[in-house]
Enzyme design. Structure first.
Site, PDB file in Angstrom:
ATOM      1  N   ASP A  64       0.462  -2.021   4.391  1.00 20.09           N
ATOM      2  CA  ASP A  64      -0.915  -2.498   4.484  1.00 20.09           C
ATOM      3  C   ASP A  64      -1.518  -2.111   5.831  1.00 20.09           C
ATOM      4  O   ASP A  64      -1.000  -2.484   6.881  1.00 20.09           O
ATOM      5  CB  ASP A  64      -0.911  -4.027   4.317  1.00 20.09           C
ATOM      6  N   THR A  97      -7.953  -0.811   3.696  1.00 20.50           N
ATOM      7  CA  THR A  97      -7.855  -0.872   5.159  1.00 20.50           C
ATOM      8  C   THR A  97      -7.380   0.458   5.738  1.00 20.50           C
ATOM      9  O   THR A  97      -7.872   0.898   6.771  1.00 20.50           O
ATOM     10  CB  THR A  97      -6.891  -1.993   5.582  1.00 20.50           C
ATOM     11  N   THR A  98      -6.431   1.117   5.053  1.00 14.93           N
ATOM     12  CA  THR A  98      -5.969   2.435   5.521  1.00 14.93           C
ATOM     13  C   THR A  98      -7.098   3.444   5.380  1.00 14.93           C
ATOM     14  O   THR A  98      -7.334   4.267   6.267  1.00 14.93           O
ATOM     15  CB  THR A  98      -4.747   2.891   4.701  1.00 14.93           C
ATOM     16  N   ASP A 394      -3.895  -8.400  -1.437  1.00 15.09           N
ATOM     17  CA  ASP A 394      -4.864  -7.308  -1.614  1.00 15.09           C
ATOM     18  C   ASP A 394      -5.360  -7.260  -3.054  1.00 15.09           C
ATOM     19  O   ASP A 394      -6.556  -7.118  -3.314  1.00 15.09           O
ATOM     20  CB  ASP A 394      -4.219  -5.957  -1.251  1.00 15.09           C
TER      21      ASP A 394
END
Length: 562
Positions: A64, A97-98, A394
């Site tokens: 994550d 998020t990445t 997520d």
């Protein structure tokens, strides 16, 4: 001559480090690129995991982006901006998020040659903002609504979104199993979008598929006093009483002082204390409740009293679990046992105490209000279960967002390629330098499909050329990277979906971060605030520079007085 005679002007404290101009912007871009490279390999279904070991000896294995960025403990002031956008993406949408860190890093990388060639950052910022607006509008045009479908159809569509999120996680091998679980949990809480209504409990041991969902509340058996073994462990349609008071025999006021003239009166005081606790317990029993939970202690006497009357009780229940039981059963937490009426009692279809792995769990299922759900996770290593929890967080966030903003876009890099093609085409209609800037913004968007290929071990150049050709023909809007074959495929037909909100938020946040970093042309560092010794270290350094502290004693050069 007059200019040479002017005294030197000292504006900042001695030892202050300032760096500015073009070199500073390039330095900031380089720092952000390094951060983006750290999480680059975690993108997509074939992404690698990172093992982070901190100074306390804790080990975290995660895929994550937000978790990795948080644990990296970055000190570079500009690179910290990327940590902030990863956190904001995590709290707003939950996934991507990445993606947001990668996009911001790539925008900056594309801007770097222009900065080095002497282009003013404000020109780049203006063009990037224009491109961002165009890109977001294009995402909204391409989004497909899943509104107006029946509940069963909607559940299937939401499960597809959850599968896309989970495919890049550690539990990707069982994504269908967990996706249906996540959808059940989110549908159970309905329109109440408080995330704490979905509980995730971790029990080491067993297999991933031993995980299960409770349509209600489950929590680990709390600390029990003597007598709990005689209590019934299962009820059908019980009434539930929730308390926030202590049911223990103790002096009502610990520091009260009582003066007695007659020793015989002492017994009456002891009896009064017993009468108070018995009165409380009697009122609990008369309420008709079969399950009694309290946030504070329920002592030996009370546990035995309830056991004799076939009532189950548990003290020291955490506030979070108590709130979830209240929401599920429709009960209200009481701070007194006086006047306990039926309206404040909760109810559920079945209450039971069940063994899960090494732990005993209290489980309330078939709840009347039904606004909560609990997922009990099983698995081998603790790190594995921790990562599974992050992955499910997520997926839960994504399904919640898809329920509220029910429009989805094709994943697998398809939407990124389409926006890139659209912006390149738009750039040709603009005269001047901004044509180049928007073109470089469009090129930066290709980082997502390129990285998906790199992480899966495919030839990125070959796949991207196929995608460019397909998108340019006008009929391949939904085509993205096919992770299974290493070619290209229709992401929409293959159910690789993501909520449009994820993409919009990612483009918005990444562009904002890139523009913010480009707009910084000077960094001022005050060494005193940074030195580990604080004032002491700073004082000595400042004194020596003025020829003071070094020669303060008479014992010779630079020697301190003892």
């Amino acid at each position: 001559m007059s200019t040479m005679m002017q005294p030197q002007i000292i504006l900042l404290k001695e030892g202050t480090d300032t760096s500015q101009g073009k070199a500073q912007v390039v330095s900031n871009i380089n720092a952000c690129t390094i951060v983006a490279d750290t999480v680059r390999t975690t993108l997509g279904p074939r992404g690698m995991d990172k093992l982070i070991h901190d100074d306390k000896g804790n080990t975290t294995i995660s895929n994550d982006g937000a978790t990795i960025m948080k644990l990296l403990d970055i000190v570079h002031p500009s690179a910290k901006i990327l940590v902030d956008i990863a956190k904001s993406q995590d709290s707003e949408v939950g996934d991507g998020t990445t993606t947001v860190v990668l996009l911001a890093g790539e925008f900056l990388k594309e801007a770097k040659p222009f900065i080095e060639d002497g282009v003013h950052p404000q020109n780049l910022i203006r063009s990037f903002r224009t491109a961002s607006t165009l890109a977001i509008n294009r995402v909204k045009e391409l989004a497909v609504s899943i509104e107006g479908k029946s509940l069963e159809e909607k559940k299937t569509l939401l499960a597809k979104c959850a599968c896309t999120t989970l495919s890049s996680k550690l539990i990707g091998g069982e994504k269908e199993f967990f996706a249906s679980m996540v959808v059940e949990a989110v549908v159970a809480i309905g329109h109440d979008d408080r995330l704490n209504l979905i509980g995730i409990k971790k029990v080491p041991g067993g297999h991933m598929r031993d995980s299960f969902i409770v349509d209600g509340v489950a929590f680990k058996k709390t600390f029990s006093y003597a007598g709990f073994e005689q209590q019934p462990k299962k009820f059908e349609n019980p009434k539930v009483l929730l308390l926030n008071i202590e049911l223990e025999l103790k002096s009502e006021k610990e520091n009260a002082e009582i003066r007695l003239a007659d020793p015989l009166q002492y017994q009456s005081i002891v009896d009064a204390e017993w009468n108070i606790i018995y009165d409380k317990l009697d009122k609990c029993v008369k309420s008709g409740a079969k399950v009694i939970l309290s946030r504070l202690a329920i002592g030996d006497l009370a546990t035995q009293y309830f056991a004799d009357r076939d009532i189950f009780c548990a003290g020291h229940v955490t506030e979070e679990d108590l709130k979830r039981v209240a929401a599920a059963t429709g009960g209200t937490v009481q701070t007194t046992v006086n006047n306990v009426i039926d309206e404040v009692l909760g109810s559920c279809e079945i209450f039971e105490e069940r063994q899960v792995g090494n732990e005993r769990f209290n489980i309330f299922s078939g709840c009347t209000s039904g606004r909560t759900a609990t997922i009990v996770l099983r698995g081998g290593a603790d790190q594995f279960i921790e990562e599974a929890e992050r992955s499910l967080h997520d997926a839960i966030m994504i399904v919640r967002r898809a329920m509220k903003n029910s429009s989805v876009v094709p994943g697998g890099g398809a939407i990124d390629m389409e926006i890139s093609r659209y912006l390149r085409k738009h750039a040709r209609t603009i005269a001047g330098k901004s044509q180049l800037f928007i073109n470089s913004y469009a090129k930066a968007l290709e980082v997502i499909p390129r990285q998906l290929c790199d992480n899966a071990g495919f030839d990125a150049t070959d796949v991207l050329n196929k995608l460019r050709q397909k998108h340019a023909s006008g009929e391949g809007v939904c085509y993205g990277v096919d992770i299974d074959t290493g070619g290209i495929a229709d992401s929409f037909a293959n159910f690789v979906w993501e909520p449009s909100l994820v993409k919009i938020n990612a483009i918005n946040a990444a562009t904002e971060a890139a523009c913010l970093i480009l707009s910084v042309d000077e960094t001022v560092k005050n060494p005193k605030s940074e030195s580990a010794q604080g004032e002491a270290g700073g004082g000595a350094m400042g004194g020596r520079g003025r020829g003071g502290a070094g020669f303060r004693g008479r014992g010779g050069r630079g020697m301190r007085r003892r």
